[in-house]
Write an enzyme that holds these catalytic residues in place. Structure first.
Site, PDB file in Angstrom:
ATOM      1  CG  HIS A 233      -2.119  -0.853   1.123  1.00 53.20           C
ATOM      2  ND1 HIS A 233      -3.302  -0.430   0.554  1.00 53.20           N
ATOM      3  CD2 HIS A 233      -2.333  -2.131   1.521  1.00 53.20           C
ATOM      4  CE1 HIS A 233      -4.199  -1.405   0.621  1.00 53.20           C
ATOM      5  NE2 HIS A 233      -3.635  -2.451   1.200  1.00 53.20           N
TER       6      HIS A 233
ATOM      7  CD  GLU B 283      -4.864  -9.017   3.033  1.00 48.93           C
ATOM      8  OE1 GLU B 283      -4.299  -9.020   4.143  1.00 48.93           O
ATOM      9  OE2 GLU B 283      -4.797  -8.054   2.238  1.00 48.93           O
TER      10      GLU B 283
ATOM     11  CG  ASP C   6      -7.010  -3.141   1.433  1.00 48.85           C
ATOM     12  OD1 ASP C   6      -6.354  -3.784   0.597  1.00 48.85           O
ATOM     13  OD2 ASP C   6      -6.614  -2.934   2.601  1.00 48.85           O
TER      14      ASP C   6
ATOM     15  CG  HIS D 102      -4.300  -6.663  -0.958  1.00 47.81           C
ATOM     16  ND1 HIS D 102      -3.654  -6.103   0.118  1.00 47.81           N
ATOM     17  CD2 HIS D 102      -3.395  -6.651  -1.967  1.00 47.81           C
ATOM     18  CE1 HIS D 102      -2.418  -5.778  -0.225  1.00 47.81           C
ATOM     19  NE2 HIS D 102      -2.234  -6.095  -1.488  1.00 47.81           N
TER      20      HIS D 102
END
Length: 257
Positions: free
Chosen positions: A143, A232, A150, A235
């Site tokens: 990130h 995830e 996200d 993500h």
């Protein structure tokens, strides 16, 4: 008297000396943009600017509840949003660019084993001492490079998300959607930031409508160059990254100009 004069002079000199100013925050490169400027139809619920996250507090570096990204990543989300809108959905982002200072705060939080305030919602089946070993917390995050986001999908018209009140009873992030926190997204099988293997995008236990929803998000974003992180479901990273080796630390705040 001479000693007194020397001491007094030293005190006066110290009082007169200018106080060193704190170094200014680093600034964002010119090719970072606010997603809200690129596409104001994309919904936002920037969790780390609020106490509703796994730390239980607003996270340092999130000076404003906004999404900053590199221009190519933001443009890819704009293209994906147009397709989702045509099908009756909207993207909703939880987190975008994340300053390194926020990542450092996560590392400090994970090292404080006494702080278990949010365990019941975000990591009910994971011992906090294993968060590093199990890969949920790391010293660097993609990130911070500016091309990772996200996010989830919301069916339109979007229902209101009830406000989170610190101290309210917490519910397991892997509980049925009707029981866990009332996020207005479609049912993805877990809540956001759920430290659980059930959050793995293609976990075989996720079937039916939940799997369909995950694939709807995944396929729509991958058509625009955003690749999913398989552990995830929320993500995604735009490839090729503008800054594949650089971890930035400017705050999440309105951009100059």
């Amino acid at each position: 008297m001479v000693v007194g004069f020397v001491v007094a002079t030293a005190i006066e000199t110290a009082m007169a000396a200018p106080v060193a100013a704190a170094p200014p925050d680093p600034s964002a490169p010119v090719d970072f943009v606010s997603l809200g400027d690129v596409d104001p139809t994309i919904l936002m619920e920037i969790r780390y600017a609020t106490p509703h996250n796994f730390t239980g507090d607003p996270v340092v570096g999130y000076d404003a509840p906004m999404c900053l990204l590199t221009r190519p990543a933001a443009d890819a989300l704009r293209r994906a949003q147009q397709e989702f809108l045509a099908d009756g959905y909207s993207l909703k982002v939880y987190d975008c660019y994340r300053p390194q200072r926020a990542v450092d705060e996560f590392v400090g939080w994970a090292s404080d084993l006494a702080d278990q305030r949010m365990k019941a919602e975000f990591y009910p089946r994971v011992d906090k001492s294993r968060l590093f070993e199990d890969g949920y917390i790391a010293e660097q995050s993609g990130h911070s490079r500016g091309s990772t986001v996200d996010l989830t999908l919301v069916e339109l018209p979007a229902a209101a998300t009830p406000p989170y009140v610190p101290g309210q009873p917490l519910v397991d992030c892997a509980a049925p959607a009707s029981q866990r926190f009332g996020d207005n997204s479609i049912d993805m099988g877990t809540g956001y930031d759920c430290f659980d293997t059930l959050a793995h995008t293609l976990d075989p236990r996720v079937q039916g409508e939940q799997l369909k929803n995950r694939l709807l998000l995944k396929d729509g974003l991958e058509r625009q160059g955003l690749q999913n992180y398989e552990l995830e479901w929320w993500h995604f990273t735009f490839k090729p990254e503008t800054y594949p080796e650089t971890y930035f630390d400017f705050p999440v705040a309105p951009l100059p100009g």
